[in-house]
Design an enzyme around this catalytic site. Structure first.
Site, PDB file in Angstrom:
ATOM      1  N   ARG A   1       4.029  -4.804   9.048  1.00 53.57           N
ATOM      2  CA  ARG A   1       4.694  -4.088   7.960  1.00 53.57           C
ATOM      3  C   ARG A   1       6.137  -4.591   7.910  1.00 53.57           C
ATOM      4  O   ARG A   1       6.839  -4.517   8.920  1.00 53.57           O
ATOM      5  CB  ARG A   1       4.641  -2.583   8.235  1.00 53.57           C
TER       6      ARG A   1
ATOM      7  N   ASP B   1      -4.554   2.177  -1.776  1.00 53.51           N
ATOM      8  CA  ASP B   1      -4.665   0.719  -1.913  1.00 53.51           C
ATOM      9  C   ASP B   1      -4.067   0.264  -3.248  1.00 53.51           C
ATOM     10  O   ASP B   1      -4.286   0.907  -4.282  1.00 53.51           O
ATOM     11  CB  ASP B   1      -6.138   0.288  -1.835  1.00 53.51           C
TER      12      ASP B   1
ATOM     13  N   HIS C   1       3.512  -5.714   3.398  1.00 50.79           N
ATOM     14  CA  HIS C   1       3.109  -6.427   4.612  1.00 50.79           C
ATOM     15  C   HIS C   1       3.456  -7.905   4.522  1.00 50.79           C
ATOM     16  O   HIS C   1       3.686  -8.438   3.451  1.00 50.79           O
ATOM     17  CB  HIS C   1       1.598  -6.270   4.828  1.00 50.79           C
TER      18      HIS C   1
ATOM     19  N   HIS D   1       0.835  -1.205   0.000  1.00 48.63           N
ATOM     20  CA  HIS D   1       0.000   0.000   0.000  1.00 48.63           C
ATOM     21  C   HIS D   1       0.868   1.252   0.000  1.00 48.63           C
ATOM     22  O   HIS D   1       2.024   1.208   0.391  1.00 48.63           O
ATOM     23  CB  HIS D   1      -0.867   0.091   1.278  1.00 48.63           C
TER      24      HIS D   1
ATOM     25  N   HIS E   1      -9.335   3.011  -0.428  1.00 50.09           N
ATOM     26  CA  HIS E   1      -8.360   4.085  -0.222  1.00 50.09           C
ATOM     27  C   HIS E   1      -7.582   4.363  -1.520  1.00 50.09           C
ATOM     28  O   HIS E   1      -7.268   3.428  -2.259  1.00 50.09           O
ATOM     29  CB  HIS E   1      -7.330   3.685   0.843  1.00 50.09           C
TER      30      HIS E   1
ATOM     31  N   HIS F   1       1.111   4.421   2.174  1.00 48.35           N
ATOM     32  CA  HIS F   1       0.682   4.952   3.466  1.00 48.35           C
ATOM     33  C   HIS F   1       0.865   6.470   3.493  1.00 48.35           C
ATOM     34  O   HIS F   1       1.577   7.032   2.675  1.00 48.35           O
ATOM     35  CB  HIS F   1       1.446   4.262   4.596  1.00 48.35           C
TER      36      HIS F   1
HETATM   37 CU    CU Z   1      -0.083  -1.098   4.233  1.00 47.20          CU
HETATM   38 ZN    ZN Z   2      -6.437   0.702   2.411  1.00 47.45          ZN
END
Ligand code: CU
Ligand code: ZN
Length: 191
Positions: free
Chosen positions: A180, A121, A163, A83, A118, A85
């Protein structure tokens, strides 16, 4: 005498017109001066939980959003969540410093979430048995252009995070993807 008066009126009208035109041009120049696209790629190191460099990523703006090439090694094989962040800060070992998923439009997590997803994502990556990945991910939901709500280079930047587990694409707020394990700060050099 009348002719001179007419000429003076014409001159005044002409000057006023020129002023208006000038003002408009200034506005155009201002709009053009706002930074837009930077087509030059951004290269960032990726670090693991020990703080060791374990790969790199290259991000470039394309016609359809941002292309992210991820090159990393030493990973456990299997599907992994990745992702963007919200904060460009990777402090090992847990990388909590990177904050939550980049979410400028206040959505929930996951491509399969009706209230999602998101902007940060991304689709899972598959790590083969040799533990090395070299993949290109694309996101039309983010941009490297500054001054836009979905810019991942705004303010404190953002972070690319891998992750330990796969993203289930539905569990809010992070896809049940576990710890993570790799992090890279997405910031412009010199920032
Ligand atoms: Cu993440
Ligand atoms: Zn997300």
């Amino acid at each position: 005498m009348k002719k001179i008066l007419l000429l003076m009126i014409l001159a005044v009208v002409f000057i006023l017109g020129a002023c208006k035109g000038g003002g408009h041009n200034t506005l155009d120049e201002k709009e053009e001066a706002v930074p837009t696209s930077s087509k030059s790629p951004i290269n960032i190191p990726l670090i693991n939980r020990k703080g060791e460099k374990t790969g790199e990523a290259e991000l470039v703006e394309t016609d359809k959003g941002v292309a992210i090439r991820v090159m990393a090694q030493g990973l456990e094989p299997g599907k992994k969540a990745i992702h963007i962040h919200e904060t460009g800060k990777c402090v090992p070992p847990d990388f909590k410093s990177a904050g939550a998923h980049f979410n400028p439009f206040n959505k929930e997590h996951g491509f399969h979430n009706p209230k999602g997803y998101h902007a940060g994502d991304l689709v899972n990556i598959e790590v083969p048995v040799n533990g090395k990945v070299d993949v290109v991910l694309k996101s039309a939901d983010v941009t490297l252009k500054t001054g836009q709500p979905n810019s991942i280079l705004d303010g404190d930047g953002s972070a690319l995070v891998i992750h330990e587990k796969a993203d289930d694409y539905k569990t809010d707020p992070a896809g049940n993807a576990g710890n993570r394990i790799i992090c890279g700060e997405i910031v412009r050099e010199g920032n």
